[in-house]
Write a protein that holds these residues in place. Structure first.
Motif, PDB file in Angstrom:
ATOM      1  N   THR A 236     -22.025   6.270 -17.372  1.00  0.00           N
ATOM      2  CA  THR A 236     -23.442   5.977 -17.152  1.00  0.00           C
ATOM      3  C   THR A 236     -23.539   4.703 -16.334  1.00  0.00           C
ATOM      4  O   THR A 236     -22.653   3.850 -16.389  1.00  0.00           O
TER       5      THR A 236
ATOM      6  N   GLY B 169     -24.299  16.117 -13.344  1.00  0.00           N
ATOM      7  CA  GLY B 169     -24.991  14.847 -13.149  1.00  0.00           C
ATOM      8  C   GLY B 169     -26.204  14.991 -12.243  1.00  0.00           C
ATOM      9  O   GLY B 169     -26.642  16.099 -11.948  1.00  0.00           O
ATOM     10  N   THR B 170     -26.724  13.859 -11.782  1.00  0.00           N
ATOM     11  CA  THR B 170     -27.927  13.842 -10.952  1.00  0.00           C
ATOM     12  C   THR B 170     -27.588  14.295  -9.531  1.00  0.00           C
ATOM     13  O   THR B 170     -26.423  14.512  -9.201  1.00  0.00           O
TER      14      THR B 170
ATOM     15  N   GLY C  74     -24.796  10.121 -15.818  1.00  0.00           N
ATOM     16  CA  GLY C  74     -26.257  10.118 -15.850  1.00  0.00           C
ATOM     17  C   GLY C  74     -26.753   9.051 -16.801  1.00  0.00           C
ATOM     18  O   GLY C  74     -26.023   8.107 -17.116  1.00  0.00           O
ATOM     19  N   ASP C  75     -27.981   9.231 -17.281  1.00  0.00           N
ATOM     20  CA  ASP C  75     -28.564   8.244 -18.184  1.00  0.00           C
ATOM     21  C   ASP C  75     -27.932   8.373 -19.555  1.00  0.00           C
ATOM     22  O   ASP C  75     -27.569   9.469 -19.990  1.00  0.00           O
TER      23      ASP C  75
ATOM     24  N   HIS D  62     -29.023  10.996 -22.289  1.00  0.00           N
ATOM     25  CA  HIS D  62     -28.733  12.350 -21.824  1.00  0.00           C
ATOM     26  C   HIS D  62     -27.240  12.660 -21.931  1.00  0.00           C
ATOM     27  O   HIS D  62     -26.834  13.728 -22.380  1.00  0.00           O
ATOM     28  N   VAL D  63     -26.436  11.704 -21.463  1.00  0.00           N
ATOM     29  CA  VAL D  63     -24.997  11.953 -21.400  1.00  0.00           C
ATOM     30  C   VAL D  63     -24.398  12.031 -22.811  1.00  0.00           C
ATOM     31  O   VAL D  63     -23.549  12.880 -23.086  1.00  0.00           O
TER      32      VAL D  63
ATOM     33  N   PHE E 253     -28.299  17.749 -13.462  1.00  0.00           N
ATOM     34  CA  PHE E 253     -28.782  17.461 -14.816  1.00  0.00           C
ATOM     35  C   PHE E 253     -29.276  16.024 -14.851  1.00  0.00           C
ATOM     36  O   PHE E 253     -28.593  15.125 -14.358  1.00  0.00           O
ATOM     37  N   GLY E 254     -30.453  15.772 -15.410  1.00  0.00           N
ATOM     38  CA  GLY E 254     -30.946  14.411 -15.597  1.00  0.00           C
ATOM     39  C   GLY E 254     -31.879  13.945 -14.501  1.00  0.00           C
ATOM     40  O   GLY E 254     -32.510  14.739 -13.804  1.00  0.00           O
TER      41      GLY E 254
ATOM     42  N   VAL F 101     -37.342  11.826 -20.516  1.00  0.00           N
ATOM     43  CA  VAL F 101     -37.053  13.242 -20.243  1.00  0.00           C
ATOM     44  C   VAL F 101     -38.171  13.823 -19.379  1.00  0.00           C
ATOM     45  O   VAL F 101     -39.207  13.193 -19.182  1.00  0.00           O
TER      46      VAL F 101
END
Lengths: 459, 455
Positions: free
Chosen positions: B340, B388-389, B316-317, B320-321, B406-407, B176
């Motif tokens: 992911t 997402g990223t 994402g990872d 996180h997801v 996000f991420g 994180v």
């Protein structure tokens, strides 16, 4: 070597590194460069794959397939701000995503399947297949796989031999890319490309639309660009490369070899040009017009230069007033860029106190020294500790460099201007010179630095 | 523009197109930066090290230092032992870190360098440490590499001084942002429990600008703290992919009870985190945290009509997801595509279970997927929102979908590494971002006669 000229002692540097650093005017000896970095150093350098990838990436309608584990593809996915006027194919990231199984049993079959699927999905006019550390190490024969796929699909599948471990010097990767380009360009048996009055523009990557700027100038004086290597290029356009009557070479590190090969194969002569900065741009346009030797073209060139200079000089003067006497440092990939930036900063009345490159050659460093005032530090393959030491020691106000140098400069309270892959605004030509001056001014003179001083007073 | 995928569905069986993951060494490097006075070291060719530093720098906008064994052809033929030994000597002589955290690369793994033996016979100065993790890039993802380096911290450094444990807990925060780690510390401080958090990149990758460059910033878990983690009563391992393995090793090695939890993203996962601390140490939950939770519930009610029933795609990872999907369900949204890049069937099982419990059917869930696939799904049946990223921006543009970043990595926006998405404050940030993305779209698209001041 006159060691008294070397100020890099102490924690920043160990004795093995001293020959990589030079102070102009004090030493008779020359810089040590193009060597491998020390094991254990925090180098700003990259690898062969990186060099090959940045050169070929702007070929817009080709698929770029990285044969290796995922990282190599992820880190080079659309990181270069090369713009396209057509296809966006090159902005996808293709990887064979090698797994343990592939490393043990070989990745050739997977590579062939990936090529087949890419052809099935996109029918690109060409696929560049890049080898990486692992695919090179396990001995995957990408040349054979590409050859077979080329025949199977009747399309160009071009191997790029860019295994990272071959060298820590990107220049070796530039060569791998150059070889791939020459393979793509080579006309088929019995075919020839007819010569035209157009020119090729080598070492132009259309960052922030820079190729388009130069294209406008050339069009005005009566010359068309045949194709740029490789900014905003297409596979079909690259194949017309032999049809040019002249090759302009801008980024010497990546493209001199191609220029020489094109001269050998197709008899096209070449000219070194540089479109960074107003003086360089004017000089380059004149050189090109002279080559064509057409009096009307020469007249139009002078008209263009006069008009543009009259337009931008008052603006540059305004920036010059703010920037004169400020101290600048430069740390970039190659010497070509360093030279271009030195000239521009000097035109702005700034003092260059530190210059360095990741991959400069000896002659290039010699050339650099002649442009710089005595006492300027010149450094090859710097590590951050060395950069920090000299930035502080030399009381630098602004630095020009790449991604990793940006945050370092900021932390030291030094302005930063990007002259690398991350730049978003074109810096070429007359307008580029203004934009560059503006960028240097913004970062050197931002009122935000006052907050730092204010904090210093309070704390 | 961005003809990323063909108009009609096509076969995609092998390789990756537009990956949703990167390689192990990057995660190992990030974890290592969360140790105080640590220089991460990449045992391979220089390119890898340069790429990881660049990628991390682009996300965090702070300097990232790491050294490399600088492999060339010779090392690749004869093995990298000499390069690593020279590196260890040079790193301590030149950069003088407290600890050097070595990770391998696909190159040194393929050559087969025997790291434990090389390190054992290397010249390491008194009082300094060298730890290592094997991170072949052809296995797992950056999250696997992060997890591996956390394990290496435990197996090399953590020690138990005896049977009696100290009244302190360990927190493994997962991959994180430093802002998230700060927020975790703030919550634990409010609960009044002693904590050792490792890795901890706060004050390493979110440092203030002082004009003085510190090669080793003040933050990071110290070697002494990580050693002392073996004396803690309990470890809260946040995220099954990034943290659970290290907690397990710590339990086996030092008898520290490991409690597996989700990343504290969303109201339930944050509750679970706080309750785990409360239950173990018997502490009272302070009024300040209760108030924060109440604010989240209040905000959810104030905004629920903006997002309820909206179809959302998340990638994402994995940790996180998983946590975010739980929160999206709590918000009444419908996660129709959940993906992911990291391999792991457990991801699919966990998401499916949550969807089933929420009574949602027909969603597509995939581990080890790529963004080509995600875009194909979205093209087939569109969504109202993409989360997402930064790499999601191509899809968002091509398919014209509102997009929340996000991420990791976020390469095209700033400030995010300092703003937590964990904890109750993180909930507020996520609610704001999601609502705003949908409302901006409404304002952009609606006809003049439907354009409203008050929404």
């Amino acid at each position: 070597m006159d060691t008294s000229s070397v100020t890099a002692e102490g924690s920043a540097c160990i004795s093995e590194r001293q020959n990589f650093i030079l102070t102009t005017g004090k030493s008779k000896s020359s810089i040590h460069c193009a060597d491998d970095s020390l094991a254990g150093s925090v180098s700003q350098r990259a690898c062969v794959f990186c060099g090959a990838r940045v050169v070929l990436n702007p070929v817009t309608d080709a698929a770029h397939l990285v044969h290796g584990p995922i990282g190599c593809a992820t880190y080079t996915w659309d990181i270069r701000g090369s713009l396209s006027s057509g296809s966006e194919m090159y902005r996808n990231s293709f990887s064979t995503d090698m797994k343990e199984r592939d490393v043990v049993f070989g990745g050739e079959k997977k590579l062939a399947t990936c090529i087949d699927e890419i052809v099935g999905k996109y029918h690109p006019p060409a696929i560049f297949v890049y080898s990486t550390c692992v695919s090179g190490m396990i001995g995957d024969d990408i040349i054979a796989v590409c050859k077979a796929a080329s025949e199977r699909h009747a399309t160009d599948v071009i191997p790029v031999e860019s295994s990272g471990f071959l060298s820590g010097n990107k220049v070796v990767g530039y060569r791998a890319a150059a070889i791939a380009l020459m393979q793509l360009i080579k006309p088929r048996e019995g075919e020839t490309v007819e010569k035209t009055r157009k020119l090729n523009f080598l070492g132009e990557y259309n960052l922030g639309g820079e190729k388009w700027v130069v294209e406008r100038y050339l069009r005005e004086i009566g010359i068309e660009i045949n194709v740029a290597f490789t900014g905003d290029s297409t596979v079909a356009a690259l194949k017309q490369a032999p049809g040019a009557c002249l090759n302009l070479v801008q980024c010497t590190g990546s493209m001199h070899w191609v220029a020489m090969s094109l001269e050998q194969e197709f008899g096209t002569s070449y000219l070194d040009v540089n479109f960074f900065g107003a003086a360089n741009t004017a000089e380059s346009l004149r050189k090109i017009a002279q080559f064509y030797g057409d009096p009307e073209m020469i007249r139009r060139t002078e008209t263009l230069i006069e008009r543009e200079q009259a337009r931008i000089q008052p603006v540059l003067q305004k920036y010059r007033k703010k920037l004169a006497g400020k101290r600048a440092a430069i740390y970039v990939g190659g010497a070509f860029k360093a030279v271009a930036i030195i000239r521009q900063l000097k035109e702005l009345g700034m003092e260059i106190v530190l210059t360095g490159t990741q991959t400069g050659k000896k002659e290039e460093y010699d050339n650099l020294s002649t442009l710089l005032d005595p006492g300027t530090i010149i450094i090859d393959d710097a590590n951050p500790a060395e950069l920090e030491k000299f930035l502080l020691e030399k009381n630098v106000d602004v630095m020009a460099g790449g991604v990793k140098e940006r945050v370092l400069a900021y932390k030291l309270g030094i302005g930063f201007v990007d002259h690398n892959h991350d730049r978003k605004d074109g810096l070429a030509g007359f307008d580029g010179a203004v934009r560059f001056a503006r960028e240097v001014y913004v970062t050197t003179c931002t009122p935000v630095w006052n907050q730092l001083k204010a904090a210093g007073r309070r704390v | 523009m961005l003809e990323c995928i063909p108009e009609t569905p096509v076969e995609h069986t092998t390789g990756k197109i537009n990956p949703a993951k990167t390689c192990q060494p990057l995660g190992a490097m990030y974890a290592a930066l969360g140790i105080h006075g640590c220089l991460p070291h990449s045992h391979g060719s220089q390119g890898c090290c340069a790429y990881h530093r660049m990628h991390l720098t682009r996300h965090f906008r702070d300097p990232v230092l790491a050294s490399s064994s600088s492999f060339t052809e010779g090392a690749s033929v004869f093995g990298g032992a000499a390069n690593l030994k020279t590196s260890i000597k040079n790193v301590f002589a030149i950069y003088n870190p407290e600890i050097m955290a070595v990770h391998t690369t696909c190159l040194s793994e393929t050559i087969g360098d025997d790291l434990p033996n090389i390190i054992k016979t290397a010249d390491i100065p008194e009082g300094k440490s060298v730890i290592h993790v094997n991170t072949p890039s052809y296995h797992g993802s950056h999250i696997t590499g992060f997890s591996g380096m956390c394990k290496a911290m435990v197996s090399y450094l953590a020690q138990s001084d005896g049977a009696t444990k100290k009244s302190q807990m360990n927190v493994l925060p997962g991959f994180v942002n430093p802002g998230d780690m700060r927020e975790i510390r703030r919550i634990v401080d409010a609960l009044g429990v002693n904590m050792i958090m490792f890795p901890d990149t706060s004050n390493v990758l979110d440092t203030p600008l002082t004009s003085k460059y510190q090669m080793y910033p003040d933050g990071g878990a110290t070697v002494a703290e990580i050693r002392d983690a073996g004396n803690s009563e309990v470890t809260l391992a946040l995220g099954s992919f990034a943290s659970h393995d290290a907690a397990e090793v710590l339990q086996d090695k030092c008898g520290v009870t490991g409690i597996p939890l989700k990343l504290p993203i969303g109201i339930k996962a944050t509750d679970d985190f706080i309750m785990a601390v409360k239950d173990w140490f018997g502490v009272e939950i302070p009024a300040s945290l209760t108030l924060e939770r109440g604010q989240v519930v209040d905000t959810l009610i104030d905004t629920h009509f903006h997002y309820q029933g909206k179809r959302v795609a998340v990638f994402g990872d994995p940790d996180h997801v998983i946590a975010l999907t739980e929160f999206l369900l709590a918000m009444g949204m419908i996660p129709v595509y959940v993906l992911t890049g990291t391999p792991g069937k457990a991801f699919e099982a966990e998401i499916r279970k949550m969807l089933e419990e929420a009574g949602i059917t027909g969603s597509r869930v995939k581990a080890e997927g790529d963004l080509f696939e995600l875009q194909q799904w979205i093209k087939e049946a569109p969504v109202d929102l993409l989360i997402g990223t930064s790499y999601g921006k191509y899809i968002a543009r091509a398919e014209d979908v509102p997009f929340v970043r996000f991420g990791f990595p976020i390469l095209d926006r700033a400030v995010h590494p300092l703003m937590p998405v964990v904890g109750y404050r993180g909930c507020l940030r996520l609610i704001e971002q999601i609502s705003n993305a949908l409302l901006e779209r409404r304002d952009r698209d609606c006809l003049d006669e439907d354009f409203e001041l008050v929404l």
